[in-house]
Write a protein that holds these residues in place. Structure first.
Motif, PDB file in Angstrom:
ATOM      1  N   PRO A 257       0.825  -1.213   0.000  1.00 43.21           N
ATOM      2  CA  PRO A 257       0.000   0.000   0.000  1.00 43.21           C
ATOM      3  C   PRO A 257       0.859   1.264   0.000  1.00 43.21           C
ATOM      4  CG  PRO A 257      -0.046  -1.070   2.151  1.00 43.21           C
ATOM      5  CD  PRO A 257       0.633  -2.012   1.220  1.00 43.21           C
ATOM      6  N   SER A 258       0.438   2.233  -0.829  1.00 50.56           N
ATOM      7  CA  SER A 258       1.176   3.486  -0.967  1.00 50.56           C
ATOM      8  C   SER A 258       0.187   4.642  -0.941  1.00 50.56           C
ATOM      9  CB  SER A 258       1.962   3.487  -2.283  1.00 50.56           C
ATOM     10  OG  SER A 258       2.618   4.724  -2.488  1.00 50.56           O
ATOM     11  N   PHE A 259       0.561   5.737  -0.266  1.00 49.64           N
ATOM     12  CA  PHE A 259      -0.318   6.889  -0.034  1.00 49.64           C
ATOM     13  C   PHE A 259       0.436   8.141  -0.488  1.00 49.64           C
ATOM     14  CE2 PHE A 259      -3.777   8.466   2.945  1.00 49.64           C
ATOM     15  CZ  PHE A 259      -3.604   9.816   2.674  1.00 49.64           C
ATOM     16  N   THR A 260      -0.099   8.828  -1.510  1.00 53.47           N
ATOM     17  CA  THR A 260       0.532  10.038  -2.037  1.00 53.47           C
ATOM     18  C   THR A 260      -0.379  11.240  -1.827  1.00 53.47           C
ATOM     19  OG1 THR A 260       1.750   8.798  -3.719  1.00 53.47           O
ATOM     20  CG2 THR A 260       1.477  11.159  -4.093  1.00 53.47           C
ATOM     21  N   VAL A 261       0.208  12.344  -1.378  1.00 53.19           N
ATOM     22  CA  VAL A 261      -0.504  13.609  -1.184  1.00 53.19           C
ATOM     23  C   VAL A 261       0.030  14.627  -2.183  1.00 53.19           C
ATOM     24  CG1 VAL A 261      -0.715  15.606   0.348  1.00 53.19           C
ATOM     25  CG2 VAL A 261      -1.118  13.333   1.231  1.00 53.19           C
ATOM     26  N   LYS A 262      -0.894  15.356  -2.825  1.00 56.68           N
ATOM     27  CA  LYS A 262      -0.513  16.445  -3.721  1.00 56.68           C
ATOM     28  C   LYS A 262      -1.326  17.678  -3.345  1.00 56.68           C
ATOM     29  CE  LYS A 262       0.648  13.458  -7.649  1.00 56.68           C
ATOM     30  NZ  LYS A 262       0.362  13.141  -9.074  1.00 56.68           N
ATOM     31  N   LEU A 263      -0.650  18.822  -3.268  1.00 55.50           N
ATOM     32  CA  LEU A 263      -1.372  20.050  -2.965  1.00 55.50           C
ATOM     33  C   LEU A 263      -0.632  21.251  -3.515  1.00 55.50           C
ATOM     34  CD1 LEU A 263      -0.854  21.325   0.650  1.00 55.50           C
ATOM     35  CD2 LEU A 263       0.430  19.384  -0.217  1.00 55.50           C
ATOM     36  N   ALA A 264      -1.397  22.331  -3.702  1.00 55.90           N
ATOM     37  CA  ALA A 264      -0.832  23.598  -4.150  1.00 55.90           C
ATOM     38  C   ALA A 264      -0.466  24.424  -2.933  1.00 55.90           C
ATOM     39  CB  ALA A 264      -1.842  24.343  -5.016  1.00 55.90           C
ATOM     40  N   SER A 265       0.794  24.824  -2.868  1.00 59.94           N
ATOM     41  CA  SER A 265       1.283  25.642  -1.765  1.00 59.94           C
ATOM     42  C   SER A 265       1.535  27.054  -2.268  1.00 59.94           C
ATOM     43  CB  SER A 265       2.584  25.047  -1.220  1.00 59.94           C
ATOM     44  OG  SER A 265       3.237  25.946  -0.348  1.00 59.94           O
ATOM     45  N   PRO A 266       1.249  28.067  -1.456  1.00 59.49           N
ATOM     46  CA  PRO A 266       1.535  29.435  -1.896  1.00 59.49           C
ATOM     47  C   PRO A 266       3.033  29.652  -2.061  1.00 59.49           C
ATOM     48  CG  PRO A 266       0.935  29.405   0.428  1.00 59.49           C
ATOM     49  CD  PRO A 266       0.672  28.036  -0.101  1.00 59.49           C
ATOM     50  N   ALA A 267       3.397  30.340  -3.149  1.00 65.01           N
ATOM     51  CA  ALA A 267       4.805  30.657  -3.368  1.00 65.01           C
ATOM     52  C   ALA A 267       5.285  31.629  -2.294  1.00 65.01           C
ATOM     53  CB  ALA A 267       4.995  31.269  -4.748  1.00 65.01           C
ATOM     54  N   GLN A 268       6.581  31.608  -2.056  1.00 63.38           N
ATOM     55  CA  GLN A 268       7.118  32.496  -1.032  1.00 63.38           C
ATOM     56  C   GLN A 268       6.995  33.957  -1.454  1.00 63.38           C
ATOM     57  OE1 GLN A 268      10.910  31.215   0.343  1.00 63.38           O
ATOM     58  NE2 GLN A 268      10.982  32.656   2.039  1.00 63.38           N
ATOM     59  N   ARG A 269       7.155  34.224  -2.762  1.00 62.60           N
ATOM     60  CA  ARG A 269       6.981  35.584  -3.272  1.00 62.60           C
ATOM     61  C   ARG A 269       6.064  35.523  -4.485  1.00 62.60           C
ATOM     62  NH1 ARG A 269      10.091  38.894  -0.480  1.00 62.60           N
ATOM     63  NH2 ARG A 269       9.393  40.642  -1.755  1.00 62.60           N
ATOM     64  N   PRO A 270       5.000  36.332  -4.511  1.00 61.21           N
ATOM     65  CA  PRO A 270       4.027  36.269  -5.604  1.00 61.21           C
ATOM     66  C   PRO A 270       4.569  36.850  -6.904  1.00 61.21           C
ATOM     67  CG  PRO A 270       3.480  38.037  -4.086  1.00 61.21           C
ATOM     68  CD  PRO A 270       4.623  37.293  -3.472  1.00 61.21           C
ATOM     69  N   LYS A 271       3.974  36.394  -8.012  1.00 59.51           N
ATOM     70  CA  LYS A 271       4.313  36.898  -9.343  1.00 59.51           C
ATOM     71  C   LYS A 271       3.165  37.759  -9.860  1.00 59.51           C
ATOM     72  CE  LYS A 271       8.197  34.641  -9.506  1.00 59.51           C
ATOM     73  NZ  LYS A 271       9.497  35.360  -9.471  1.00 59.51           N
ATOM     74  N   VAL A 272       3.507  38.681 -10.747  1.00 60.27           N
ATOM     75  CA  VAL A 272       2.530  39.652 -11.230  1.00 60.27           C
ATOM     76  C   VAL A 272       2.577  39.713 -12.754  1.00 60.27           C
ATOM     77  CG1 VAL A 272       4.119  41.616 -11.161  1.00 60.27           C
ATOM     78  CG2 VAL A 272       1.670  42.012 -10.863  1.00 60.27           C
ATOM     79  N   ARG A 273       1.459  40.103 -13.364  1.00 61.22           N
ATOM     80  CA  ARG A 273       1.407  40.355 -14.803  1.00 61.22           C
ATOM     81  C   ARG A 273       1.530  41.860 -15.036  1.00 61.22           C
ATOM     82  NH1 ARG A 273      -3.579  36.421 -16.839  1.00 61.22           N
ATOM     83  NH2 ARG A 273      -2.500  34.437 -16.438  1.00 61.22           N
ATOM     84  N   VAL A 274       2.411  42.201 -15.972  1.00 61.63           N
ATOM     85  CA  VAL A 274       2.722  43.609 -16.232  1.00 61.63           C
ATOM     86  C   VAL A 274       2.133  44.011 -17.584  1.00 61.63           C
ATOM     87  CG1 VAL A 274       4.580  45.293 -16.533  1.00 61.63           C
ATOM     88  CG2 VAL A 274       4.842  43.392 -14.907  1.00 61.63           C
ATOM     89  N   PRO A 275       1.396  45.149 -17.658  1.00 58.39           N
ATOM     90  CA  PRO A 275       0.831  45.583 -18.943  1.00 58.39           C
ATOM     91  C   PRO A 275       1.938  45.982 -19.921  1.00 58.39           C
ATOM     92  CG  PRO A 275       0.547  47.286 -17.285  1.00 58.39           C
ATOM     93  CD  PRO A 275       1.066  46.087 -16.566  1.00 58.39           C
ATOM     94  N   GLN A 276       1.772  45.603 -21.157  1.00 53.99           N
ATOM     95  CA  GLN A 276       2.769  45.928 -22.170  1.00 53.99           C
ATOM     96  C   GLN A 276       2.561  47.362 -22.671  1.00 53.99           C
ATOM     97  OE1 GLN A 276       2.675  43.000 -25.299  1.00 53.99           O
ATOM     98  NE2 GLN A 276       2.942  41.265 -23.891  1.00 53.99           N
ATOM     99  N   ASN A 277       3.643  48.132 -22.656  1.00 53.88           N
ATOM    100  CA  ASN A 277       3.653  49.485 -23.236  1.00 53.88           C
ATOM    101  C   ASN A 277       2.591  50.396 -22.635  1.00 53.88           C
ATOM    102  OD1 ASN A 277       5.676  48.585 -25.110  1.00 53.88           O
ATOM    103  ND2 ASN A 277       4.022  47.667 -26.340  1.00 53.88           N
ATOM    104  N   ASN A 278       2.327  50.243 -21.353  1.00 54.42           N
ATOM    105  CA  ASN A 278       1.324  51.100 -20.716  1.00 54.42           C
ATOM    106  C   ASN A 278       1.608  51.160 -19.222  1.00 54.42           C
ATOM    107  OD1 ASN A 278      -0.870  52.559 -19.884  1.00 54.42           O
ATOM    108  ND2 ASN A 278      -2.360  51.402 -21.097  1.00 54.42           N
ATOM    109  N   ASN A 279       2.412  52.102 -18.798  1.00 54.65           N
ATOM    110  CA  ASN A 279       2.792  52.206 -17.392  1.00 54.65           C
ATOM    111  C   ASN A 279       1.696  52.783 -16.513  1.00 54.65           C
ATOM    112  OD1 ASN A 279       5.358  51.180 -17.885  1.00 54.65           O
ATOM    113  ND2 ASN A 279       6.205  53.218 -18.361  1.00 54.65           N
ATOM    114  N   ASP A 280       0.612  53.262 -17.125  1.00 50.52           N
ATOM    115  CA  ASP A 280      -0.467  53.839 -16.334  1.00 50.52           C
ATOM    116  C   ASP A 280      -1.606  52.849 -16.078  1.00 50.52           C
ATOM    117  OD1 ASP A 280       0.709  56.300 -15.988  1.00 50.52           O
ATOM    118  OD2 ASP A 280      -0.089  57.116 -17.859  1.00 50.52           O
TER     119      ASP A 280
END
Length: 474
Positions: A257-280
């Motif tokens: 018998p084998s028991f596997t756990v899988k889960l999503a853990s929060p990253a230590q530092r978050p990532k962001v999406r940056v708008p292209q060619n629009n700093n405002d």
């Protein structure tokens, strides 16, 4: 849900004249609450939107992290993977970064407007804080690029609009501080020998960086050679809300018998999406960044042990025979049988174990490995059954011990031939010495000799008595 033209839509406020318009693009507000607006130079409208947005052709839920810049619209392309910084461009503290990653993972898909507003409020609190050295200030004369997020003002505004949203701010913040990442996970198999078909408890732990268990964290279990108590081999479970590890009942179905756990853990530092060619335009996040964690534990399992019970009875009366000596062996009649732990079933001298039937005629051998063939061989007959016992061809019974079952073996012995007592009176008047003799109806030399000896001894005694009486009369 509210749609607005991109040229006039602002994430918690931005002057429309300062923004380049995108033709036919639209901003879609998702889940959240509009509250009284924080004032600053050029602020349009009288409300600030605290909540999510829907962005892109697939209307993905996103969250803004640059207070007062233009809200994301469907026509604006973004680049993935940049590190989330403050509005002033400074790296976030370790605590703030971990809090954001955790809350986006746990509440990013909330269906509660109050929780959505609380999440947006906390994101702005931790990213658009006052930073005079970088030109970000609460001064109402600041423009949209330099105004800081007034956390207390918006917290009070939420309380006026929805007390439940204000309470959600406190609850989400406390949750983040208690359960933020990085996480670790572990599975522990039971220490005891596992039996196929019998449930036992495996332990799942999801721990946070400061120690202690993460509460209410969802995870997936995958089992091989085993099932959960409901028969499933894959299922999503959640860690308890009381801060304890989770015990999971598992039923082995095979030897490994084998028991596997899988889960999503929060990253230590978050990532962001940056708008292209629009700093405002707002930078956006979906999740704070996810790390997949996996843990596994395995063990071995055996079939449940079996029992052998031997019943020894009188072949003529069917009554139990006590005191019969029996030997328990493997199928070959020579080597020892196996215990459940795979050790040999032997006595003190290392030979196959020997036992005797009790007063009920039974002898029982528990904790045997299954399946296996065993034999029970008579070593010595009980008193009164010696004549039919042949040590060169002793009685034997064999059978297969099945998992969790009792193998019942029956053996019988013929009793010795009946013994008839004879009483010989000593003296003509029946007084004096009384001799008792025994004989067997079977014509065996030893028996006849014994009987003859007794008779001869009796005759001699009679002669002595007769002579003594004759002497007495003379």
């Amino acid at each position: 849900m509210l749609k607005r033209l991109a040229g006039v839509a602002l994430a918690a406020g931005l002057a429309a004249l300062a923004m380049p318009a995108v033709a036919n693009a639209e901003v879609i507000e998702g889940l959240g609450i509009a509250v009284d607006a924080q004032g600053y130079r050029g602020k349009p409208g009288n409300t600030d939107w605290l909540g999510s947005y829907e962005w892109g052709a697939d209307k993905q839920r996103v969250w803004c992290v640059q207070y007062s810049l233009l809200a994301p619209d469907s026509g604006q392309p973004y680049t993935d993977g940049a590190e989330l910084l403050s509005k002033g461009g400074a790296p976030l503290s370790e605590e703030a970064a971990a809090n954001i990653s955790y809350l986006l993972l746990r509440y990013g898909n909330t269906q509660s407007g109050d929780e959505a507003a609380a999440l947006a409020h906390l994101l702005h609190t931790w990213t658009a804080y006052p930073d005079p050295d970088r030109g970000v200030s609460l001064d109402p004369n600041s423009d949209f690029r330099h105004i800081a997020y007034n956390s207390q003002f918006h917290y009070d505004a939420l309380g006026r609009k929805s007390p439940a949203a204000q309470q959600a701010v406190d609850r989400l913040k406390a949750d983040a501080e208690a359960n933020r990442g990085p996480w670790a996970t572990r599975v522990t198999a039971p220490k005891e020998q596992q039996l196929i078909g019998t449930a036992d408890t495996w332990v799942v732990e999801v721990t946070r960086s400061g120690g202690g268990q993460v509460t209410n964290a969802p995870f997936t279990v995958e089992l091989t050679d085993a099932t959960l108590a409901d028969g499933s081999t894959t299922k999503q479970l959640t860690t308890p809300g009381d801060g304890k590890a989770l015990g999971v009942r598992v039923v082995p179905t095979g030897p490994n018998p084998s028991f596997t756990v899988k889960l999503a853990s929060p990253a230590q530092r978050p990532k962001v999406r940056v708008p292209q060619n629009n700093n405002d335009m707002q930078r956006i996040v979906t999740t704070g960044g996810v790390e997949e964690l996996t843990a596994n534990a395995s063990t071995t399992a055996k079939t449940p042990p079996g029992i052998v019970q031997v019943g020894k009875t009188d072949a003529e009366t069917g009554k139990a025979i006590a005191g019969t000596t029996l030997k328990v062996t493997a199928a070959d009649g020579t080597s020892p049988a196996k215990r459940q732990d795979d050790t040999a079933l032997t006595g003190p001298e290392g030979l196959p174990v020997v036992l005797q039937t009790g007063a009920d005629g039974l002898a029982t051998v528990p904790d045997l490995r299954t399946p296996q063939e065993v034999c029970v061989i008579e070593v010595a007959a009980a008193k009164g059954y010696e004549e039919s016992f042949d040590p060169n061809a002793p009685p034997k019974a064999c059978g297969r011990v099945e998992p969790g079952q009792t193998l019942v073996l029956a053996m019988s012995n013929k009793p010795n031939k009946p013994v008839v007592p004879i009483t010989i009176p000593a003296g003509s008047e029946g007084s004096g010495v009384v001799a008792r003799a025994a004989y067997t109806t079977e014509l065996r030399t030893g028996a006849l000799v014994g009987f003859g000896g007794v008779v001869l001894v009796g005759a001699a005694l009679l002669g002595v008595v007769a002579r003594r009486r004759a002497t007495a009369r003379s």
